[in-house]
Design a protein around this motif. Sequence first.
Motif, PDB file in Angstrom:
ATOM      1  N   LEU A   1       0.823  -1.203   0.000  1.00  0.00           N
ATOM      2  CA  LEU A   1       0.000   0.000   0.000  1.00  0.00           C
ATOM      3  C   LEU A   1       0.860   1.258   0.000  1.00  0.00           C
ATOM      4  O   LEU A   1       1.997   1.242   0.508  1.00  0.00           O
ATOM      5  N   PRO A   2       0.352   2.343  -0.570  1.00  0.00           N
ATOM      6  CA  PRO A   2       1.086   3.612  -0.508  1.00  0.00           C
ATOM      7  C   PRO A   2       1.331   4.031   0.935  1.00  0.00           C
ATOM      8  O   PRO A   2       0.578   3.669   1.845  1.00  0.00           O
ATOM      9  N   ALA A   3       2.389   4.759   1.135  1.00  0.00           N
ATOM     10  CA  ALA A   3       2.749   5.208   2.486  1.00  0.00           C
ATOM     11  C   ALA A   3       1.592   5.956   3.132  1.00  0.00           C
ATOM     12  O   ALA A   3       0.917   6.768   2.497  1.00  0.00           O
TER      13      ALA A   3
ATOM     14  N   ARG B   1      -8.139   4.806  -2.870  1.00  0.00           N
ATOM     15  CA  ARG B   1      -8.740   4.441  -4.145  1.00  0.00           C
ATOM     16  C   ARG B   1      -8.106   3.157  -4.662  1.00  0.00           C
ATOM     17  O   ARG B   1      -6.887   3.062  -4.806  1.00  0.00           O
ATOM     18  N   VAL B   2      -8.952   2.149  -4.896  1.00  0.00           N
ATOM     19  CA  VAL B   2      -8.483   0.872  -5.429  1.00  0.00           C
ATOM     20  C   VAL B   2      -9.094   0.695  -6.813  1.00  0.00           C
ATOM     21  O   VAL B   2     -10.315   0.691  -6.973  1.00  0.00           O
ATOM     22  N   ASP B   3      -8.235   0.569  -7.815  1.00  0.00           N
ATOM     23  CA  ASP B   3      -8.669   0.352  -9.192  1.00  0.00           C
ATOM     24  C   ASP B   3      -8.628  -1.140  -9.499  1.00  0.00           C
ATOM     25  O   ASP B   3      -7.590  -1.792  -9.305  1.00  0.00           O
TER      26      ASP B   3
ATOM     27  N   HIS C   1      -3.065   5.356  -5.046  1.00  0.00           N
ATOM     28  CA  HIS C   1      -4.068   4.357  -5.416  1.00  0.00           C
ATOM     29  C   HIS C   1      -3.390   2.998  -5.540  1.00  0.00           C
ATOM     30  O   HIS C   1      -2.162   2.881  -5.517  1.00  0.00           O
ATOM     31  N   LEU C   2      -4.206   1.953  -5.677  1.00  0.00           N
ATOM     32  CA  LEU C   2      -3.724   0.577  -5.791  1.00  0.00           C
ATOM     33  C   LEU C   2      -4.433  -0.077  -6.956  1.00  0.00           C
ATOM     34  O   LEU C   2      -5.645   0.096  -7.146  1.00  0.00           O
TER      35      LEU C   2
ATOM     36  N   ALA D   1      -0.293  -3.966 -12.838  1.00  0.00           N
ATOM     37  CA  ALA D   1      -1.041  -4.400 -11.661  1.00  0.00           C
ATOM     38  C   ALA D   1      -0.134  -4.444 -10.432  1.00  0.00           C
ATOM     39  O   ALA D   1       1.027  -4.866 -10.513  1.00  0.00           O
ATOM     40  N   ASP D   2      -0.670  -4.025  -9.301  1.00  0.00           N
ATOM     41  CA  ASP D   2       0.076  -4.110  -8.041  1.00  0.00           C
ATOM     42  C   ASP D   2      -0.147  -5.448  -7.340  1.00  0.00           C
ATOM     43  O   ASP D   2       0.661  -5.847  -6.501  1.00  0.00           O
ATOM     44  N   LEU D   3      -1.261  -6.121  -7.684  1.00  0.00           N
ATOM     45  CA  LEU D   3      -1.620  -7.381  -7.039  1.00  0.00           C
ATOM     46  C   LEU D   3      -2.614  -8.100  -7.931  1.00  0.00           C
ATOM     47  O   LEU D   3      -3.447  -7.468  -8.585  1.00  0.00           O
TER      48      LEU D   3
END
Length: 315
Positions: free
Chosen positions: A53-55, A184-186, A215-216, A237-239
Amino acid sequence: MDGGMTLAGRVRSVGRGLAATAAFGAAAGAAAAGYGMWEKNQFVLREESLAILPAGHGPIRVLHLSDIHFVPGQRRKAGWLASLADLAPDLVVNTGDNLSHAKAVDPLLEALQPLMRFPGVFVPGSNDYFAPTLKNPASYLRGPSGERQNAVELDWPRLRSGFGMGGWVDLTNRTQSLVVKGLRVDFSGVDDPHLGRERYAGWPRGTRGQDASAHLRIAVAHAPYQRVLDHFTEDGADLLFAGHTHGGQICLPGYGALVSNCDLPTWRARGLNEWHSNGRTTPVNVSGGIGTSRFAPVRIACRPEAVLLNLTSRS
C-alpha cells in the motif's frame, strides 16, 4: 520328479500372491478415497501479509474466496462460509467457480449473505456457467481439462444478479474503482481464461490528474494462465488474485501439486508468489479453493482454504 513344488502348486501360489496384492491395492485405494472425502471438509484459513500500500495507508484486510463448487445440502461448508464474516474483512474478492449443481444458486447466496455486508468484487469461472460432468476422476491428472460436450448450463445470470444485489461488483471483462478505507483501489477483471473468454478492459479512467494521487491496482481472474499473468503484470497491476487450480487437489506430501489444470507451474498452484514478465513483477495470490467437483469429492494433502491477505504500507 524332485521334492520341489509341482507346476500346479507354483501356479496356485502365484495366483494367491496376485490376489493378495490386488486386495491390498483395493484396500489402499479405498483408504485413500475415504481420507480424501474427509479432508475435503477440513476447511482452513490461510493468512498472508503483503506490504504494497502507498505510504500512510492501511492496513486493508482482503478475504479471497474461490472454487466453492457449492452443492445443495453442504451444511458444513455453508456454515463455515457464513462464519468468515466474523473476520470483518475490508474487501472480499471472489474468483469464481461458485457452483457445482443446477440447484445451488439459492443456498450459496444464503451462505454468503453475511459476507455481503462488506465491499466485494467477483469474476466467473467455467463452473458458474456449466455444471460438471461425470467422468473418470483420474482424468484430472492428465492435464488441463478440455471443453465440455453437451454441458448443462447453470443459472449464472441469477447468481451474478444475487452478488450484485448484495453489493458486490461484477468485473467480468470490465473495470471499477472503489474506495477502501480511504484508498482508491482500481480493479480490472476478466471472464474465465480457461474458456478463452478473457477480454482486457485496461484500468479505470480517473479525472484529470487523479492518477498522481495514491491508489492501488488489483487484477482479478479465475484461471491463472501465464498469458493472463503476463498481461496484467506488464500492464502495471500491483496485485493479482486467481483460483481454479484447487491447489492441485490431490498432492503428494513433501512434493505438492501434481497438476495445476492450466499452464501454471505446479509449484505455483497454491500460495502467494511473485510473477515476473518483461522486467515487471506482480504479487499473485492463487487460492487452493474451497470445494471440488461433485463428481470428484476428494482432497489429499491439500485442504480447502479461504485466504485472508493483510495489506500494509510500503513504509
